[in-house]
Design an enzyme around this catalytic site. Structure first.
Site, short mmCIF file in Angstrom:
data_model
loop_
_atom_site.label_atom_id
_atom_site.label_comp_id
_atom_site.label_asym_id
_atom_site.label_seq_id
_atom_site.Cartn_x
_atom_site.Cartn_y
_atom_site.Cartn_z
N ASP A 34 0.87 -1.19 0.00
CA ASP A 34 0.00 0.00 0.00
C ASP A 34 0.91 1.24 0.00
OD1 ASP A 34 1.00 0.24 2.57
OD2 ASP A 34 -0.97 0.32 3.56
N HIS A 35 0.32 2.41 0.23
CA HIS A 35 1.10 3.65 0.22
C HIS A 35 2.20 3.66 1.27
CE1 HIS A 35 -2.23 4.07 3.04
NE2 HIS A 35 -1.48 4.91 3.72
N CYS A 92 3.42 -2.98 4.10
CA CYS A 92 2.52 -1.89 4.50
C CYS A 92 3.29 -1.08 5.55
CB CYS A 92 1.17 -2.41 5.01
SG CYS A 92 1.23 -3.33 6.56
N GLY A 93 2.61 -0.31 6.36
CA GLY A 93 3.33 0.51 7.32
C GLY A 93 4.09 -0.32 8.34
N THR A 94 3.44 -1.35 8.84
CA THR A 94 4.05 -2.20 9.88
C THR A 94 4.31 -3.62 9.42
OG1 THR A 94 1.86 -2.89 10.61
CG2 THR A 94 2.80 -0.94 11.70
N GLY A 95 3.71 -4.02 8.32
CA GLY A 95 3.75 -5.42 7.88
C GLY A 95 2.58 -6.22 8.45
N GLY A 97 -0.97 -5.37 8.96
CA GLY A 97 -2.26 -5.40 8.26
C GLY A 97 -2.19 -6.23 7.00
N HIS A 125 11.08 -23.24 9.72
CA HIS A 125 10.09 -23.89 10.58
C HIS A 125 8.67 -23.81 10.01
CE1 HIS A 125 12.53 -23.71 14.62
NE2 HIS A 125 13.30 -24.01 13.57
N ARG A 160 8.55 -32.63 12.51
CA ARG A 160 7.65 -31.88 13.41
C ARG A 160 7.12 -30.61 12.73
NH1 ARG A 160 12.77 -30.26 14.91
NH2 ARG A 160 13.02 -28.18 15.79
N HIS A 161 7.91 -30.02 11.88
CA HIS A 161 7.45 -28.82 11.18
C HIS A 161 6.47 -29.17 10.07
CE1 HIS A 161 10.10 -26.59 13.64
NE2 HIS A 161 11.21 -27.05 13.07
C1 RB5 Z 1 -1.74 2.75 6.48
O1 RB5 Z 1 -1.74 4.03 7.00
C2 RB5 Z 1 -1.33 1.75 7.54
O2 RB5 Z 1 -2.31 1.66 8.51
C3 RB5 Z 1 -1.08 0.41 6.91
O3 RB5 Z 1 -0.07 0.52 5.97
C4 RB5 Z 1 -0.57 -0.71 7.81
O4 RB5 Z 1 0.47 -0.28 8.61
C5 RB5 Z 1 -1.58 -1.46 8.53
O5 RB5 Z 1 -1.25 -2.49 9.18
#
Ligand code: RB5
Length: 179
Positions: A34-35, A92-95, A97, A125, A160-161
């Protein structure tokens, strides 16, 4: 290649095949963001190109602050689950979402990895087939190291994996029957 034991995995073991290759051919990678992941995705693409991987960008094609990560998670997830692509990388911003969304596609095991050890362990694993990165959290150099570790680490094939992944697939099958 460095080899050390971190208690979970002998890091560096088994990385002997030619870089970027799978069964003698170039590995095909589906990428998407995403952005918030757009800039890091461009860097991931540069890394893939420089290191001999084949990739397709499933979007976003341009920076649009209003776009939504599930769209790209779905496209990448379906491209990998169909077998058309070997692996996927989503940003994404954090990976978080985009990994949650990708994991809704049956057959996808998406892992958020923010260290190279997480990347290696998610392959060895969990046989992760999609890597999720946080564009707002990772420096470009570290992201490239994570991508490299993730792409070049094979699944361990340990019983196991294998058994645990079968149990994940059973959950998917049970959900499919209810749907
Ligand atoms: C977008 O602003 C942000 O919420 C999205 O990229 C992501 O970090 C969500 O998990």
């Amino acid at each position: 290649m460095e080899t050390r034991d971190n208690g979970l995995l002998t890091v560096g073991a088994g990385l002997s095949r030619p870089y970027g290759k799978l069964e003698g051919r170039r590995m095909k990678i589906a990428v998407g963001s995403d952005h918030a992941g757009f800039e890091l995705k461009e860097n991931v693409k540069k890394f893939l190109k420089e290191n001999g991987y084949e990739y397709h960008d499933f979007g976003a094609e341009t920076f649009d602050p209003q776009d939504d990560y599930p769209e790209y998670a779905r496209k990448v997830g379906e491209a990998v689950a169909s077998g058309e692509y070997d692996r996927g990388i989503v940003v994404c911003g954090t990976g978080m979402g985009i990994s949650i969304a990708a994991n809704k596609v049956p057959g996808i095991r998406a892992a958020v990895c923010h260290t190279t050890d997480m990347a290696r362990i998610s392959r060895a694993h969990n046989d992760s087939n999609v890597l999720a990165l946080g564009g707002r959290l990772l420096a470009k150099e570290l992201a490239s190291d994570i991508v490299s570790a993730w792409l070049e680490t094979p699944f361990s094939e340990e019983a196991r994996h294998v058994r645990r992944i079968q149990k994940i697939k059973e959950i998917e099958r049970a959900k499919g029957r209810r749907a």
